[in-house]
Design an enzyme around this catalytic site. Structure first.
Site, PDB file in Angstrom:
ATOM      1  N   LYS A 149       0.718  -1.540   0.137  1.00  0.00           N
ATOM      2  CA  LYS A 149      -0.137  -0.261  -0.127  1.00  0.00           C
ATOM      3  C   LYS A 149       1.187   1.322   0.017  1.00  0.00           C
ATOM      4  O   LYS A 149       0.233   2.671  -0.660  1.00  0.00           O
ATOM      5  CB  LYS A 149      -0.724   0.016   0.896  1.00  0.00           C
ATOM      6  CG  LYS A 149       0.002  -0.451   2.623  1.00  0.00           C
ATOM      7  CD  LYS A 149      -1.465  -0.416   3.766  1.00  0.00           C
ATOM      8  CE  LYS A 149      -0.793  -0.361   5.018  1.00  0.00           C
ATOM      9  NZ  LYS A 149       0.050  -0.739   5.405  1.00  0.00           N
ATOM     10  N   ARG A 201      -8.467   2.642  10.493  1.00  0.00           N
ATOM     11  CA  ARG A 201      -8.805   0.440  10.504  1.00  0.00           C
ATOM     12  C   ARG A 201     -10.175   1.006  11.223  1.00  0.00           C
ATOM     13  O   ARG A 201     -10.272  -0.721  11.278  1.00  0.00           O
ATOM     14  CB  ARG A 201      -7.378   0.265  11.170  1.00  0.00           C
ATOM     15  CG  ARG A 201      -6.604   0.447  10.343  1.00  0.00           C
ATOM     16  CD  ARG A 201      -5.249  -0.157  10.855  1.00  0.00           C
ATOM     17  NE  ARG A 201      -3.915  -0.180  10.015  1.00  0.00           N
ATOM     18  CZ  ARG A 201      -3.125  -0.327  10.443  1.00  0.00           C
ATOM     19  NH1 ARG A 201      -2.820  -1.303  11.007  1.00  0.00           N
ATOM     20  NH2 ARG A 201      -1.337  -0.089   9.202  1.00  0.00           N
ATOM     21  N   ARG A 222       1.175  -9.077  13.275  1.00  0.00           N
ATOM     22  CA  ARG A 222       0.563  -7.958  13.063  1.00  0.00           C
ATOM     23  C   ARG A 222      -0.886  -8.484  11.863  1.00  0.00           C
ATOM     24  O   ARG A 222      -1.431  -6.998  11.840  1.00  0.00           O
ATOM     25  CB  ARG A 222       2.205  -6.807  11.786  1.00  0.00           C
ATOM     26  CG  ARG A 222       2.542  -5.787  12.691  1.00  0.00           C
ATOM     27  CD  ARG A 222       4.260  -5.908  12.707  1.00  0.00           C
ATOM     28  NE  ARG A 222       3.982  -4.612  11.407  1.00  0.00           N
ATOM     29  CZ  ARG A 222       5.017  -4.741  10.587  1.00  0.00           C
ATOM     30  NH1 ARG A 222       6.331  -6.264  10.582  1.00  0.00           N
ATOM     31  NH2 ARG A 222       5.344  -4.099   9.696  1.00  0.00           N
TER      32      ARG A 222
END
Ligand SMILES: [Zn+2]
Length: 218
Positions: A13, A85, A168
């Protein structure tokens, strides 16, 4: 036009955000960059990030909005990378932008399988001496494990080790799913397959943004 680009660790990204923001002359807001700057100034934040975790959602929101106030006060033409998020963060950002006469136009989710993410990140090694980064798959040093530039012994950053990546990645999937469903229900979500060559993905993204821009002008 404000765009949110979501993606797991190693989804690519960052690279895509750079390409996209250049192409459409957008202000690239990287939450990773903001977090790294905060980490330099604050040992508590540094420890959280090094252990592969993220800061509390409200704290991130606060820093991002604060950053915007200072760096992009007109609040438009922004590409948000890695933020929001959570639904709470999305609403906080959307309300904030609305209070400035703008909003979130488009959310793009760049998606890769976990095995791909692990392979991509764990091939990244660096030289502690000069800071040079090597990719053991695509850009290895001439002598295994040794820096071409200064002869230093290469190491892996703690958060580039497979276990940390897995943490993660799982954290990302677990916590972002709700937001993705929420945005999808609003009709603002586009999913892009990130397990393809950079140029192919960039073309797809460009098309998605052009379409959304076209709709804006109608
Ligand atoms: Zn070096």
């Amino acid at each position: 036009m404000n765009i949110v680009l979501l993606g797991s660790p190693a989804s690519g990204k960052g690279t895509q955000a750079e390409i996209l923001s250049k192409k459409f002359n957008l202000f690239h807001l990287s939450t990773g960059d903001i977090a790294r700057k905060l980490a330099e100034a604050n040992p508590r934040i540094k420890e959280i990030i090094n252990s592969g975790k993220l800061l509390p959602p409200e704290e991130i929101t606060m820093h991002v909005l604060d950053f915007l106030e200072h760096e992009k006060p007109d609040m438009t033409g922004i590409l948000f990378e890695g933020f929001p998020r959570f639904i709470s963060q999305y609403e906080a950002l959307d309300n904030f932008l609305k209070s400035k006469g703008d909003n979130i136009d488009l959310v793009i989710s760049l998606e890769v399988p976990m095995e791909v993410a692990i392979k991509r990140i764990s091939s990244r090694w660096m030289c502690p001496g000069c800071g040079e980064i090597y990719n053991m798959e695509t850009d290895p040093p001439k002598n295994p494990g040794v820096c071409d530039k200064c002869g230093g012994i290469l190491v892996q950053r703690d958060d580039d080790k497979p276990e940390a990546i897995k943490t993660r990645f799982e954290y990302y999937i677990r916590n972002t799913k709700e937001l993705i469903d929420y945005v999808d229900a609003k009709g603002k979500l586009t999913r892009i397959n990130g397990d393809r060559p950079i140029g192919v993905i960039a073309k797809d993204l460009e098309e998605v943004v052009r379409k959304a821009t076209g709709n804006d002008n109608n």
